[in-house]
Design a protein around this motif. Structure first.
Motif, PDB file in Angstrom:
ATOM      1  N   MET A 196       0.844  -1.175   0.000  1.00  0.00           N
ATOM      2  CA  MET A 196       0.000   0.000   0.000  1.00  0.00           C
ATOM      3  C   MET A 196       0.887   1.234   0.000  1.00  0.00           C
ATOM      4  SD  MET A 196      -3.142   0.845   2.512  1.00  0.00           S
ATOM      5  CE  MET A 196      -4.225  -0.210   1.590  1.00  0.00           C
ATOM      6  N   LYS A 197       0.508   2.231  -0.761  1.00  0.00           N
ATOM      7  CA  LYS A 197       1.304   3.442  -0.881  1.00  0.00           C
ATOM      8  C   LYS A 197       1.144   4.312   0.363  1.00  0.00           C
ATOM      9  CE  LYS A 197       0.983   3.544  -5.865  1.00  0.00           C
ATOM     10  NZ  LYS A 197       0.523   4.297  -7.023  1.00  0.00           N
ATOM     11  N   ILE A 198       2.241   4.957   0.727  1.00  0.00           N
ATOM     12  CA  ILE A 198       2.258   5.797   1.920  1.00  0.00           C
ATOM     13  C   ILE A 198       1.209   6.908   1.855  1.00  0.00           C
ATOM     14  CG2 ILE A 198       3.657   7.454   3.237  1.00  0.00           C
ATOM     15  CD1 ILE A 198       4.441   4.545   3.737  1.00  0.00           C
ATOM     16  N   GLU A 199       1.044   7.540   0.678  1.00  0.00           N
ATOM     17  CA  GLU A 199       0.096   8.647   0.609  1.00  0.00           C
ATOM     18  C   GLU A 199      -1.334   8.221   0.930  1.00  0.00           C
ATOM     19  OE1 GLU A 199       2.340   8.004  -1.819  1.00  0.00           O
ATOM     20  OE2 GLU A 199       1.320   7.604  -3.690  1.00  0.00           O
ATOM     21  N   LYS A 200      -1.638   6.953   0.791  1.00  0.00           N
ATOM     22  CA  LYS A 200      -2.963   6.462   1.154  1.00  0.00           C
ATOM     23  C   LYS A 200      -3.102   6.311   2.673  1.00  0.00           C
ATOM     24  CE  LYS A 200      -4.254   4.060  -3.047  1.00  0.00           C
ATOM     25  NZ  LYS A 200      -4.725   2.812  -3.608  1.00  0.00           N
ATOM     26  N   ARG A 201      -2.004   6.402   3.393  1.00  0.00           N
ATOM     27  CA  ARG A 201      -2.022   6.217   4.837  1.00  0.00           C
ATOM     28  C   ARG A 201      -2.136   7.539   5.576  1.00  0.00           C
ATOM     29  NH1 ARG A 201       1.041   1.037   6.879  1.00  0.00           N
ATOM     30  NH2 ARG A 201       0.399  -0.364   5.234  1.00  0.00           N
ATOM     31  N   LYS A 202      -2.881   8.447   5.012  1.00  0.00           N
ATOM     32  CA  LYS A 202      -3.091   9.756   5.644  1.00  0.00           C
ATOM     33  C   LYS A 202      -4.579   9.992   5.813  1.00  0.00           C
ATOM     34  CE  LYS A 202       1.099  11.966   4.222  1.00  0.00           C
ATOM     35  NZ  LYS A 202       1.785  12.948   4.961  1.00  0.00           N
ATOM     36  N   LEU A 203      -4.907  10.620   6.903  1.00  0.00           N
ATOM     37  CA  LEU A 203      -6.290  10.991   7.177  1.00  0.00           C
ATOM     38  C   LEU A 203      -6.448  12.491   6.969  1.00  0.00           C
ATOM     39  CD1 LEU A 203      -6.829   9.055  10.539  1.00  0.00           C
ATOM     40  CD2 LEU A 203      -7.534   8.334   8.261  1.00  0.00           C
ATOM     41  N   SER A 204      -7.640  12.901   6.613  1.00  0.00           N
ATOM     42  CA  SER A 204      -7.931  14.336   6.533  1.00  0.00           C
ATOM     43  C   SER A 204      -7.962  14.878   7.965  1.00  0.00           C
ATOM     44  CB  SER A 204      -9.280  14.564   5.861  1.00  0.00           C
ATOM     45  OG  SER A 204     -10.329  14.097   6.707  1.00  0.00           O
ATOM     46  N   SER A 205      -7.910  16.195   8.094  1.00  0.00           N
ATOM     47  CA  SER A 205      -7.956  16.770   9.447  1.00  0.00           C
ATOM     48  C   SER A 205      -9.260  16.420  10.153  1.00  0.00           C
ATOM     49  CB  SER A 205      -7.735  18.282   9.404  1.00  0.00           C
ATOM     50  OG  SER A 205      -8.697  18.895   8.589  1.00  0.00           O
ATOM     51  N   GLU A 206     -10.362  16.327   9.392  1.00  0.00           N
ATOM     52  CA  GLU A 206     -11.647  15.944   9.985  1.00  0.00           C
ATOM     53  C   GLU A 206     -11.604  14.494  10.476  1.00  0.00           C
ATOM     54  OE1 GLU A 206     -11.487  17.232   6.761  1.00  0.00           O
ATOM     55  OE2 GLU A 206     -12.062  19.276   7.288  1.00  0.00           O
ATOM     56  N   GLN A 207     -11.011  13.620   9.684  1.00  0.00           N
ATOM     57  CA  GLN A 207     -10.894  12.225  10.085  1.00  0.00           C
ATOM     58  C   GLN A 207     -10.003  12.087  11.325  1.00  0.00           C
ATOM     59  OE1 GLN A 207      -9.499  10.920   6.177  1.00  0.00           O
ATOM     60  NE2 GLN A 207     -11.196   9.440   6.109  1.00  0.00           N
ATOM     61  N   CYS A 208      -8.927  12.859  11.375  1.00  0.00           N
ATOM     62  CA  CYS A 208      -8.045  12.842  12.546  1.00  0.00           C
ATOM     63  C   CYS A 208      -8.808  13.251  13.795  1.00  0.00           C
ATOM     64  CB  CYS A 208      -6.845  13.773  12.343  1.00  0.00           C
ATOM     65  SG  CYS A 208      -5.618  13.166  11.180  1.00  0.00           S
ATOM     66  N   GLU A 209      -9.561  14.331  13.688  1.00  0.00           N
ATOM     67  CA  GLU A 209     -10.358  14.790  14.834  1.00  0.00           C
ATOM     68  C   GLU A 209     -11.360  13.736  15.266  1.00  0.00           C
ATOM     69  OE1 GLU A 209     -12.172  18.686  14.699  1.00  0.00           O
ATOM     70  OE2 GLU A 209     -10.472  19.446  13.510  1.00  0.00           O
ATOM     71  N   GLU A 210     -12.005  13.109  14.284  1.00  0.00           N
ATOM     72  CA  GLU A 210     -13.010  12.094  14.588  1.00  0.00           C
ATOM     73  C   GLU A 210     -12.403  10.892  15.307  1.00  0.00           C
ATOM     74  OE1 GLU A 210     -16.397   9.314  12.435  1.00  0.00           O
ATOM     75  OE2 GLU A 210     -15.195  10.659  11.209  1.00  0.00           O
ATOM     76  N   ILE A 211     -11.306  10.349  14.774  1.00  0.00           N
ATOM     77  CA  ILE A 211     -10.714   9.160  15.417  1.00  0.00           C
ATOM     78  C   ILE A 211     -10.134   9.518  16.782  1.00  0.00           C
ATOM     79  CG2 ILE A 211      -8.474   9.302  14.220  1.00  0.00           C
ATOM     80  CD1 ILE A 211     -10.336   6.067  15.252  1.00  0.00           C
ATOM     81  N   LEU A 212      -9.547  10.708  16.916  1.00  0.00           N
ATOM     82  CA  LEU A 212      -9.037  11.119  18.227  1.00  0.00           C
ATOM     83  C   LEU A 212     -10.175  11.233  19.237  1.00  0.00           C
ATOM     84  CD1 LEU A 212      -6.325  13.749  17.232  1.00  0.00           C
ATOM     85  CD2 LEU A 212      -5.936  11.563  18.411  1.00  0.00           C
ATOM     86  N   GLY A 213     -11.318  11.730  18.804  1.00  0.00           N
ATOM     87  CA  GLY A 213     -12.479  11.819  19.696  1.00  0.00           C
ATOM     88  C   GLY A 213     -12.968  10.446  20.137  1.00  0.00           C
ATOM     89  N   ILE A 214     -13.012   9.513  19.200  1.00  0.00           N
ATOM     90  CA  ILE A 214     -13.441   8.138  19.508  1.00  0.00           C
ATOM     91  C   ILE A 214     -12.468   7.500  20.494  1.00  0.00           C
ATOM     92  CG2 ILE A 214     -13.665   5.814  18.528  1.00  0.00           C
ATOM     93  CD1 ILE A 214     -14.733   7.228  15.940  1.00  0.00           C
ATOM     94  N   LEU A 215     -11.169   7.633  20.215  1.00  0.00           N
ATOM     95  CA  LEU A 215     -10.150   7.027  21.082  1.00  0.00           C
ATOM     96  C   LEU A 215     -10.158   7.641  22.477  1.00  0.00           C
ATOM     97  CD1 LEU A 215      -7.228   6.784  18.498  1.00  0.00           C
ATOM     98  CD2 LEU A 215      -8.630   4.884  19.364  1.00  0.00           C
ATOM     99  N   LYS A 216     -10.337   8.960  22.549  1.00  0.00           N
ATOM    100  CA  LYS A 216     -10.381   9.629  23.856  1.00  0.00           C
ATOM    101  C   LYS A 216     -11.585   9.141  24.664  1.00  0.00           C
ATOM    102  CE  LYS A 216     -10.603  14.073  26.177  1.00  0.00           C
ATOM    103  NZ  LYS A 216     -10.791  15.520  26.063  1.00  0.00           N
ATOM    104  N   ALA A 217     -12.755   9.072  24.029  1.00  0.00           N
ATOM    105  CA  ALA A 217     -13.960   8.607  24.733  1.00  0.00           C
ATOM    106  C   ALA A 217     -13.777   7.178  25.239  1.00  0.00           C
ATOM    107  CB  ALA A 217     -15.173   8.700  23.811  1.00  0.00           C
ATOM    108  N   ARG A 218     -13.183   6.317  24.411  1.00  0.00           N
ATOM    109  CA  ARG A 218     -12.961   4.924  24.823  1.00  0.00           C
ATOM    110  C   ARG A 218     -11.938   4.852  25.957  1.00  0.00           C
ATOM    111  NH1 ARG A 218     -11.959   2.483  19.928  1.00  0.00           N
ATOM    112  NH2 ARG A 218     -14.216   2.302  19.734  1.00  0.00           N
ATOM    113  N   PHE A 219     -10.899   5.668  25.869  1.00  0.00           N
ATOM    114  CA  PHE A 219      -9.874   5.733  26.908  1.00  0.00           C
ATOM    115  C   PHE A 219     -10.502   6.103  28.246  1.00  0.00           C
ATOM    116  CE2 PHE A 219      -6.629   7.914  29.375  1.00  0.00           C
ATOM    117  CZ  PHE A 219      -5.481   7.168  29.168  1.00  0.00           C
ATOM    118  N   GLU A 220     -11.331   7.140  28.232  1.00  0.00           N
ATOM    119  CA  GLU A 220     -11.952   7.615  29.472  1.00  0.00           C
ATOM    120  C   GLU A 220     -12.988   6.644  30.013  1.00  0.00           C
ATOM    121  OE1 GLU A 220     -13.279  11.483  28.189  1.00  0.00           O
ATOM    122  OE2 GLU A 220     -11.295  12.386  28.577  1.00  0.00           O
ATOM    123  N   LYS A 221     -13.653   5.920  29.145  1.00  0.00           N
ATOM    124  CA  LYS A 221     -14.678   4.955  29.568  1.00  0.00           C
ATOM    125  C   LYS A 221     -14.066   3.682  30.163  1.00  0.00           C
ATOM    126  CE  LYS A 221     -18.638   2.393  27.789  1.00  0.00           C
ATOM    127  NZ  LYS A 221     -19.417   2.037  26.596  1.00  0.00           N
TER     128      LYS A 221
END
Length: 188
Positions: free
Chosen positions: A1-26
């Motif tokens: 898989m090409k490296i450039e495909k391994r990037k998230l948009s800023s919106e996707q980054c915010e979304e996954i960080l929010g999911i991970l933070k909520a799971r971490f706290e729970k």
């Protein structure tokens, strides 16, 4: 898989960080003594790893931090979904097993999917560590990293939890079942 495909948009980054933070706290019992701010700072510096965590999430793994390796200063994430991730089931063990099937081939293999996602398949030891944090795979099973001597003979191993006990089993590496997938780990 090409490296450039391994990037998230800023919106996707915010979304996954929010999911991970909520799971971490729970699920603070999984990572006693760790602080989310330190985890997030590492994630923000390692966007390719954040991409891998997003892949873990979108395939149903529900990744969460389980520990911090003080020797390497890395946070370690495991798939913490109650059952083997839905988006990673009905697959055989590895590419060799996949290619050996003459008909009714599965779509992919556990080791190939893990490599595409940039993660490692859990070892038996890691699987047992995960089971100390809760009851996982009570209705499903998960392929685990198979020792070379077993794989050389055509086999592969998988684990599950039944009767409040973690079991390790064997199967032909080319086998696949609707209730068997794999769990991954990622070091950041």
């Amino acid at each position: 898989m090409k490296i450039e495909k391994r990037k998230l948009s800023s919106e996707q980054c915010e979304e996954i960080l929010g999911i991970l933070k909520a799971r971490f706290e729970k699920n603070m019992n999984r990572h006693i003594g760790l602080e989310w701010a330190k985890v997030q700072a590492k994630l923000e510096k390692n966007t390719e790893k954040l991409w891998s965590l997003n892949e873990m999430e979108t395939t149903g793994g529900e990744p969460d931090v389980i520990t911090h390796d003080t020797k390497t200063d890395e946070f370690i994430f495991y798939d913490c979904s109650a059952e083997s991730p839905k988006g990673r089931r009905s697959i055989c063990y590895d590419r060799e097993a996949l290619e050996s099937r003459k008909e009714h081939k599965p779509k992919n293999s556990a080791l190939n999917m893990a490599a595409e996602m940039g993660i490692e398949i859990l070892t038996e030891e890691q699987y047992r560590e995960l089971q100390q944090l809760g009851n996982f795979d009570t209705k499903t099973s998960s392929w685990v990293k198979t020792p070379a001597n077993i794989r050389k003979l055509g086999g592969a191993i998988f684990c599950d939890r039944r009767y409040d006990t973690v079991f390790v089993y064997h199967n032909g590496a080319e086998s696949y079942y609707a209730a068997r997938g794999f769990r991954g780990s990622l070091r950041i």
